[in-house]
Scaffold this motif. Structure first.
Motif, mmCIF file in Angstrom:
data_model
loop_
_atom_site.group_PDB
_atom_site.id
_atom_site.type_symbol
_atom_site.label_atom_id
_atom_site.label_comp_id
_atom_site.label_asym_id
_atom_site.label_seq_id
_atom_site.Cartn_x
_atom_site.Cartn_y
_atom_site.Cartn_z
ATOM 1 N N LYS A 60 37.491 -16.812 25.416
ATOM 2 C CA LYS A 60 37.045 -15.697 24.752
ATOM 3 C C LYS A 60 37.561 -14.475 25.441
ATOM 4 O O LYS A 60 37.752 -14.696 26.708
ATOM 5 C CB LYS A 60 35.479 -15.760 24.571
ATOM 6 N N TYR A 90 31.435 -8.723 27.940
ATOM 7 C CA TYR A 90 31.458 -9.965 27.257
ATOM 8 C C TYR A 90 30.385 -9.679 26.070
ATOM 9 O O TYR A 90 29.460 -9.601 26.391
ATOM 10 C CB TYR A 90 31.132 -11.056 28.219
ATOM 11 N N PRO A 136 29.017 -11.778 22.806
ATOM 12 C CA PRO A 136 29.053 -12.820 21.697
ATOM 13 C C PRO A 136 29.373 -12.375 20.404
ATOM 14 O O PRO A 136 29.067 -11.307 19.945
ATOM 15 C CB PRO A 136 27.661 -13.269 22.002
ATOM 16 N N ASP A 137 29.936 -13.548 19.714
ATOM 17 C CA ASP A 137 30.418 -13.128 18.375
ATOM 18 C C ASP A 137 29.294 -12.960 17.536
ATOM 19 O O ASP A 137 29.420 -12.306 16.580
ATOM 20 C CB ASP A 137 30.860 -14.654 17.871
ATOM 21 N N THR A 138 27.959 -13.380 17.760
ATOM 22 C CA THR A 138 26.975 -13.119 16.755
ATOM 23 C C THR A 138 25.869 -12.190 17.317
ATOM 24 O O THR A 138 24.728 -12.141 16.935
ATOM 25 C CB THR A 138 26.079 -14.435 16.678
ATOM 26 N N GLU A 191 26.227 -16.028 25.260
ATOM 27 C CA GLU A 191 26.793 -16.541 23.830
ATOM 28 C C GLU A 191 25.366 -17.312 23.099
ATOM 29 O O GLU A 191 25.306 -17.129 22.078
ATOM 30 C CB GLU A 191 27.918 -17.622 24.010
#
Length: 292
Positions: free
Chosen positions: A22, A41, A43-45, A74
Protein backbone atom coordinates in the motif's frame (compact mmCIF):
# COMPACT_ATOMS: atom_id res chain seq x y z
CA UNK A 1 10.79 32.49 1.93
CA UNK A 2 6.98 32.87 2.13
CA UNK A 3 6.68 32.32 -1.64
CA UNK A 4 8.83 29.22 -1.35
CA UNK A 5 6.65 27.86 1.45
CA UNK A 6 3.45 28.49 -0.49
CA UNK A 7 4.85 26.84 -3.61
CA UNK A 8 5.87 23.74 -1.68
CA UNK A 9 2.73 23.21 0.36
CA UNK A 10 0.97 21.22 -2.32
CA UNK A 11 3.89 18.93 -3.07
CA UNK A 12 3.25 15.24 -2.45
CA UNK A 13 5.48 12.25 -3.03
CA UNK A 14 4.47 8.59 -3.02
CA UNK A 15 6.46 5.91 -1.24
CA UNK A 16 5.67 2.21 -1.38
CA UNK A 17 5.45 0.09 1.75
CA UNK A 18 6.53 -3.31 0.45
CA UNK A 19 5.15 -5.25 3.41
CA UNK A 20 1.52 -4.46 2.67
CA UNK A 21 1.78 -3.20 -0.95
CA UNK A 22 0.00 0.00 0.00
CA UNK A 23 1.26 3.47 -0.81
CA UNK A 24 2.51 5.68 1.99
CA UNK A 25 1.96 9.31 1.01
CA UNK A 26 4.39 12.03 2.06
CA UNK A 27 3.15 15.57 2.66
CA UNK A 28 4.72 18.94 3.41
CA UNK A 29 3.44 21.72 5.61
CA UNK A 30 4.70 25.08 6.77
CA UNK A 31 5.89 25.36 10.35
CA UNK A 32 7.25 28.80 11.19
CA UNK A 33 9.74 29.66 8.45
CA UNK A 34 10.48 26.02 7.64
CA UNK A 35 8.90 23.22 5.65
CA UNK A 36 8.32 20.05 7.67
CA UNK A 37 7.31 16.67 6.28
CA UNK A 38 5.19 13.74 7.41
CA UNK A 39 3.90 10.53 5.83
CA UNK A 40 0.43 9.06 6.21
CA UNK A 41 -1.02 5.58 6.25
CA UNK A 42 -4.78 5.74 5.62
CA UNK A 43 -6.70 2.44 5.61
CA UNK A 44 -9.07 1.90 2.69
CA UNK A 45 -12.11 1.74 4.96
CA UNK A 46 -11.16 4.69 7.20
CA UNK A 47 -14.25 6.44 8.50
CA UNK A 48 -14.63 10.13 9.22
CA UNK A 49 -13.40 11.27 12.64
CA UNK A 50 -11.33 8.09 12.98
CA UNK A 51 -8.57 7.83 15.62
CA UNK A 52 -5.04 8.96 14.84
CA UNK A 53 -1.72 7.49 16.00
CA UNK A 54 1.41 9.58 15.53
CA UNK A 55 4.60 7.52 15.47
CA UNK A 56 7.90 9.26 16.27
CA UNK A 57 11.04 7.59 14.91
CA UNK A 58 14.39 7.05 16.60
CA UNK A 59 17.41 9.36 16.47
CA UNK A 60 18.68 9.51 12.89
CA UNK A 61 16.62 6.41 12.12
CA UNK A 62 16.02 5.27 8.55
CA UNK A 63 12.92 3.40 9.77
CA UNK A 64 10.30 6.09 9.27
CA UNK A 65 7.25 3.82 9.38
CA UNK A 66 6.22 0.45 10.80
CA UNK A 67 4.50 -2.02 8.51
CA UNK A 68 3.11 -3.92 11.49
CA UNK A 69 1.51 -0.76 12.83
CA UNK A 70 0.00 -0.15 9.40
CA UNK A 71 -1.46 -3.66 9.39
CA UNK A 72 -3.02 -3.03 12.80
CA UNK A 73 -4.37 0.30 11.55
CA UNK A 74 -5.95 -1.45 8.55
CA UNK A 75 -7.68 -3.96 10.79
CA UNK A 76 -8.74 -1.58 13.58
CA UNK A 77 -9.61 1.49 11.51
CA UNK A 78 -7.22 4.23 12.60
CA UNK A 79 -4.81 6.45 10.67
CA UNK A 80 -1.05 6.59 11.26
CA UNK A 81 1.08 9.71 10.84
CA UNK A 82 4.86 9.40 10.54
CA UNK A 83 6.49 12.83 10.97
CA UNK A 84 10.13 13.45 10.12
CA UNK A 85 12.36 14.90 12.83
CA UNK A 86 14.54 17.98 12.41
CA UNK A 87 18.36 17.87 12.01
CA UNK A 88 20.69 18.67 14.92
CA UNK A 89 24.31 19.83 14.87
CA UNK A 90 25.40 16.36 13.71
CA UNK A 91 22.90 16.39 10.86
CA UNK A 92 20.89 13.64 12.57
CA UNK A 93 17.10 13.92 12.33
CA UNK A 94 15.34 13.62 15.65
CA UNK A 95 13.24 15.21 18.38
CA UNK A 96 14.65 17.76 20.80
CA UNK A 97 14.71 16.06 24.20
CA UNK A 98 18.07 17.20 25.61
CA UNK A 99 20.79 15.31 23.74
CA UNK A 100 24.01 17.41 23.70
CA UNK A 101 24.06 17.83 19.88
CA UNK A 102 20.50 19.16 20.04
CA UNK A 103 21.45 22.28 22.02
CA UNK A 104 21.39 24.41 18.88
CA UNK A 105 17.93 23.23 17.80
CA UNK A 106 15.40 26.04 18.18
CA UNK A 107 12.28 23.89 18.37
CA UNK A 108 9.44 23.68 20.86
CA UNK A 109 8.32 20.09 20.30
CA UNK A 110 5.04 20.57 22.17
CA UNK A 111 4.16 23.45 19.86
CA UNK A 112 5.28 21.55 16.76
CA UNK A 113 3.16 18.51 17.57
CA UNK A 114 0.15 20.65 18.43
CA UNK A 115 0.45 22.22 14.97
CA UNK A 116 1.09 18.86 13.30
CA UNK A 117 -1.93 17.30 15.00
CA UNK A 118 -4.14 20.17 13.83
CA UNK A 119 -2.74 19.93 10.30
CA UNK A 120 -3.33 16.19 10.04
CA UNK A 121 -6.74 16.09 11.75
CA UNK A 122 -8.02 18.97 9.61
CA UNK A 123 -6.61 17.65 6.36
CA UNK A 124 -7.85 14.09 6.76
CA UNK A 125 -10.91 14.64 8.97
CA UNK A 126 -9.50 12.68 11.90
CA UNK A 127 -10.35 12.82 15.61
CA UNK A 128 -8.50 15.40 17.68
CA UNK A 129 -9.85 13.81 20.87
CA UNK A 130 -8.72 10.29 19.94
CA UNK A 131 -5.16 11.15 18.96
CA UNK A 132 -2.29 9.11 20.42
CA UNK A 133 1.51 9.11 20.31
CA UNK A 134 3.84 6.11 20.09
CA UNK A 135 7.60 6.43 19.72
CA UNK A 136 10.80 4.41 19.48
CA UNK A 137 14.06 5.39 21.26
CA UNK A 138 14.38 9.18 20.73
CA UNK A 139 10.69 9.09 19.80
CA UNK A 140 10.01 7.29 23.09
CA UNK A 141 12.00 9.95 24.94
CA UNK A 142 9.65 12.47 23.37
CA UNK A 143 6.64 10.56 24.71
CA UNK A 144 7.95 11.06 28.26
CA UNK A 145 8.79 14.70 27.60
CA UNK A 146 5.34 15.55 26.24
CA UNK A 147 3.61 13.56 28.99
CA UNK A 148 5.34 15.87 31.47
CA UNK A 149 5.12 19.15 29.56
CA UNK A 150 1.93 18.79 27.48
CA UNK A 151 0.01 15.77 28.83
CA UNK A 152 -3.31 16.80 27.32
CA UNK A 153 -1.92 17.02 23.79
CA UNK A 154 -2.52 13.30 23.18
CA UNK A 155 -5.02 10.92 24.72
CA UNK A 156 -2.29 8.41 25.71
CA UNK A 157 1.41 7.76 25.12
CA UNK A 158 3.40 4.59 24.38
CA UNK A 159 7.20 4.60 24.53
CA UNK A 160 9.42 1.79 23.25
CA UNK A 161 13.04 1.93 24.47
CA UNK A 162 12.46 5.49 25.66
CA UNK A 163 14.01 7.47 28.52
CA UNK A 164 12.97 10.04 31.11
CA UNK A 165 15.76 12.59 31.44
CA UNK A 166 16.65 13.93 34.86
CA UNK A 167 16.10 17.54 33.80
CA UNK A 168 12.51 16.75 32.81
CA UNK A 169 11.94 14.60 35.90
CA UNK A 170 13.25 17.24 38.33
CA UNK A 171 11.88 20.40 36.74
CA UNK A 172 8.46 19.43 35.37
CA UNK A 173 6.05 17.89 37.88
CA UNK A 174 3.32 16.02 36.06
CA UNK A 175 0.39 18.47 35.92
CA UNK A 176 -2.33 15.90 35.23
CA UNK A 177 -2.97 12.18 34.94
CA UNK A 178 -2.09 10.55 31.61
CA UNK A 179 -2.23 6.93 30.37
CA UNK A 180 1.31 5.76 29.66
CA UNK A 181 3.03 2.59 28.45
CA UNK A 182 6.73 1.63 28.27
CA UNK A 183 8.19 -1.40 26.45
CA UNK A 184 11.87 -1.90 27.26
CA UNK A 185 14.62 -4.51 27.14
CA UNK A 186 16.57 -4.93 30.37
CA UNK A 187 19.77 -5.55 28.35
CA UNK A 188 19.40 -2.38 26.29
CA UNK A 189 22.88 -0.81 26.06
CA UNK A 190 21.69 2.38 24.36
CA UNK A 191 18.78 3.30 26.64
CA UNK A 192 19.80 1.48 29.78
CA UNK A 193 17.12 -0.10 31.98
CA UNK A 194 19.04 0.91 35.13
CA UNK A 195 19.40 4.55 34.01
CA UNK A 196 22.54 6.62 33.48
CA UNK A 197 22.97 9.24 36.19
CA UNK A 198 26.63 9.80 35.26
CA UNK A 199 25.92 10.23 31.54
CA UNK A 200 28.30 7.47 30.52
CA UNK A 201 26.38 6.99 27.26
CA UNK A 202 26.62 10.64 26.23
CA UNK A 203 22.89 11.20 25.80
CA UNK A 204 22.46 13.11 29.05
CA UNK A 205 21.53 11.94 32.54
CA UNK A 206 18.35 9.87 32.78
CA UNK A 207 16.61 7.92 35.52
CA UNK A 208 16.02 4.13 35.68
CA UNK A 209 13.08 2.84 33.67
CA UNK A 210 11.26 1.38 36.72
CA UNK A 211 11.50 4.76 38.47
CA UNK A 212 10.25 6.60 35.37
CA UNK A 213 7.22 4.32 35.09
CA UNK A 214 6.43 4.41 38.80
CA UNK A 215 6.62 8.22 38.66
CA UNK A 216 3.89 8.20 36.04
CA UNK A 217 1.83 5.77 38.13
CA UNK A 218 2.23 7.90 41.25
CA UNK A 219 1.17 11.03 39.37
CA UNK A 220 -1.93 9.17 38.18
CA UNK A 221 -2.61 8.13 41.80
CA UNK A 222 -2.76 4.45 40.86
CA UNK A 223 -3.62 2.45 43.97
CA UNK A 224 -3.04 -1.13 42.76
CA UNK A 225 -0.58 -3.12 40.67
CA UNK A 226 -0.36 -6.58 39.17
CA UNK A 227 2.49 -8.45 37.51
CA UNK A 228 2.29 -11.15 34.83
CA UNK A 229 5.13 -13.12 33.25
CA UNK A 230 5.08 -15.00 29.94
CA UNK A 231 7.64 -16.22 27.38
CA UNK A 232 8.82 -14.10 24.46
CA UNK A 233 7.38 -14.97 21.05
CA UNK A 234 10.49 -16.56 19.57
CA UNK A 235 12.43 -17.76 22.60
CA UNK A 236 10.58 -19.62 25.36
CA UNK A 237 13.67 -19.47 27.59
CA UNK A 238 13.33 -15.69 27.86
CA UNK A 239 10.44 -13.94 29.56
CA UNK A 240 8.39 -10.78 29.36
CA UNK A 241 7.16 -9.25 32.60
CA UNK A 242 4.19 -6.91 32.34
CA UNK A 243 3.46 -4.70 35.32
CA UNK A 244 0.22 -2.74 35.32
CA UNK A 245 -0.49 0.11 37.72
CA UNK A 246 -4.23 0.70 37.89
CA UNK A 247 -7.20 1.65 40.09
CA UNK A 248 -6.67 5.41 39.75
CA UNK A 249 -9.32 8.15 40.16
CA UNK A 250 -8.93 9.06 36.51
CA UNK A 251 -9.11 5.45 35.33
CA UNK A 252 -5.76 5.96 33.57
CA UNK A 253 -3.37 3.01 33.85
CA UNK A 254 0.39 2.85 33.46
CA UNK A 255 1.99 -0.30 32.00
CA UNK A 256 5.57 -1.46 31.57
CA UNK A 257 6.78 -4.50 29.62
CA UNK A 258 10.21 -5.66 30.74
CA UNK A 259 11.82 -7.81 28.03
CA UNK A 260 14.34 -10.17 29.62
CA UNK A 261 17.63 -9.91 27.71
CA UNK A 262 16.04 -7.48 25.27
CA UNK A 263 18.32 -5.15 23.32
CA UNK A 264 17.55 -1.71 21.85
CA UNK A 265 14.71 -2.46 19.44
CA UNK A 266 10.99 -2.24 18.65
CA UNK A 267 10.76 -5.78 20.14
CA UNK A 268 8.52 -7.37 17.52
CA UNK A 269 10.48 -10.61 17.96
CA UNK A 270 9.61 -10.60 21.66
CA UNK A 271 6.00 -9.39 21.78
CA UNK A 272 3.29 -8.33 19.35
CA UNK A 273 4.32 -4.69 19.81
CA UNK A 274 1.93 -3.07 17.33
CA UNK A 275 -1.15 -4.77 18.72
CA UNK A 276 0.01 -4.35 22.32
CA UNK A 277 0.32 -0.61 21.78
CA UNK A 278 -3.07 -0.31 20.09
CA UNK A 279 -4.82 -2.41 22.75
CA UNK A 280 -3.49 0.01 25.35
CA UNK A 281 -4.61 3.05 23.35
CA UNK A 282 -8.02 1.58 22.58
CA UNK A 283 -8.89 1.45 26.29
CA UNK A 284 -9.02 5.25 26.22
CA UNK A 285 -11.02 5.85 23.05
CA UNK A 286 -13.76 8.41 23.54
CA UNK A 287 -17.09 8.07 21.69
CA UNK A 288 -16.83 9.73 18.31
CA UNK A 289 -18.96 12.76 17.60
CA UNK A 290 -21.00 10.61 15.23
CA UNK A 291 -21.90 8.26 18.10
CA UNK A 292 -22.95 10.93 20.58
Amino acid sequence: MKKLIISLLGAISFLTCNADKKEIVKYEFAYGDTIRTYSMYLPDTLRQNAPLVIYTHGYGSKTRWRTGLNATAEREGFAVCYPDGAPDSRGKDGWKVGYPPQDSMNIDEADFFAKLKEEVCSRFNLSRENSFMAGMSNGGDLCYQLAFTAPGLFRAYASVAGLLFECTYLNNPLPQAVPFMEIHGDADKTSMWEGDHDNTGGWGSYIPVPLAVSTMATANRCCSMRTETFPTLNDPTRTVTRTTYYDSPSGFDVEVYRIEGGAHSWHVKDIDTHNVVWRFFSKYLLPSKEDR
